[in-house]
Design an enzyme around this catalytic site. Structure first.
Site, PDB file in Angstrom:
ATOM      1  N   ASP A 164       0.724  -1.101  -0.003  1.00 26.65           N
ATOM      2  CA  ASP A 164      -0.082   0.041  -0.089  1.00 26.65           C
ATOM      3  C   ASP A 164       0.692   1.148  -0.077  1.00 26.65           C
ATOM      4  O   ASP A 164       1.911   1.207   0.676  1.00 26.65           O
ATOM      5  CB  ASP A 164      -0.825   0.123   1.335  1.00 26.65           C
ATOM      6  CG  ASP A 164      -1.813  -1.120   1.139  1.00 26.65           C
ATOM      7  OD1 ASP A 164      -2.138  -1.709   0.169  1.00 26.65           O
ATOM      8  OD2 ASP A 164      -2.528  -1.395   2.396  1.00 26.65           O
ATOM      9  N   ARG A 165       0.369   2.414  -0.580  1.00 25.10           N
ATOM     10  CA  ARG A 165       1.168   3.450  -0.426  1.00 25.10           C
ATOM     11  C   ARG A 165       1.567   4.021   0.700  1.00 25.10           C
ATOM     12  O   ARG A 165       2.763   4.559   0.688  1.00 25.10           O
ATOM     13  CB  ARG A 165       0.093   4.620  -1.285  1.00 25.10           C
ATOM     14  CG  ARG A 165       0.681   6.051  -1.616  1.00 25.10           C
ATOM     15  CD  ARG A 165      -0.212   6.875  -1.916  1.00 25.10           C
ATOM     16  NE  ARG A 165       0.460   8.242  -2.430  1.00 25.10           N
ATOM     17  CZ  ARG A 165       0.319   8.948  -3.571  1.00 25.10           C
ATOM     18  NH1 ARG A 165      -0.595   8.436  -4.582  1.00 25.10           N
ATOM     19  NH2 ARG A 165       0.796  10.038  -3.628  1.00 25.10           N
TER      20      ARG A 165
END
Length: 231
Positions: free
Chosen positions: A62-63
């Site tokens: 995830d970012r």
């Protein structure tokens, strides 16, 4: 245009492993792993420019998450390691900083997740036909003045799994407002770090074990000596 986030060091500083088949990076928190709808600079793009070589994603983070991520330099290497992920022969550990210590110091969590609005995952009853089973193991490692460190091992690999499952037991990850932490981090990152990754090399078959150094942030530095003493 909004200011672009600034990441520590240069791409060459993030390299954890490389040969003619694969390259691994310690992804900075806040950087997308692959292109996203926002068009932000992403690690795949940055890494391809650094290597001057087409790269092929094998898995994602995830970012807002930091840590080890692996790319193939050749489609065959990508396919072979991807098969290991699907067969669950990859060993992967995460470190999570949480505000509330779980009731159990070690446990196996099983929930059922489905995709929800806003790019989220939500926990639902097992009877929901759209849900997927999510399982992880966690272990309490220690505490600082305000926070607690957990080691997490994924058994399944669902979207936002660690974030949703730790939130569900009342131990959301620091900075993760989506899953119950009381406030976000100023840079919109969360304190979840993909710490180790072990896989079989697609050509030699030998086991490769990678470890990503912790983010250079005070909240992580408070736990660095704890991890050093356990290794």
């Amino acid at each position: 245009m909004p200011d672009q986030p600034k990441f520590p060091g240069r791409p060459g500083d993030w390299v954890l492993y490389k040969d003619n088949q694969l390259i691994a990076f310690n992804k900075p928190a806040g950087m997308p792993a692959v292109p996203d709808k926002k068009g932000s600079p992403n690690l795949l793009q940055v890494a391809a420019a650094y290597t001057r070589h087409d790269l092929f994603p094998i898995h994602r983070l995830d970012r807002p998450v930091s840590g080890v991520i692996l790319f193939g330099k050749k489609p065959a290497a990508q396919a072979q390691v991807t098969e290991q992920f699907q067969a669950r022969t990859i060993e992967k550990t995460y470190l999570a900083i949480v505000g509330e210590r779980p009731e159990q110091d070690e446990d196996i969590l099983v929930h059922f997740l489905r995709e929800a609005k806003g790019n989220n995952a939500e926990i639902v009853d097992s009877s929901d036909k759209t849900a997927k089973r999510a399982e992880l193991r966690y272990r309490y490692l220690g505490s600082s003045d305000r926070y607690h460190l957990l080691e997490v091992v994924l058994v399944t690999g669902r979207k936002h799994q660690i974030r949703a499952q730790l939130g569900a037991i009342g131990s959301p990850i620091r900075g993760d407002e989506k899953y119950g932490f009381k406030r976000g981090n100023p840079d919109r990152t969360i304190d979840l770090h993909a710490y180790t990754l072990a896989f079989d090399h697609p050509i030699s078959g030998s086991r490769v074990e990678l470890q990503a150094p912790l983010p250079e942030e005070p909240v992580w530095e408070a736990f660095s000596s704890l991890l050093t003493s356990r290794s």
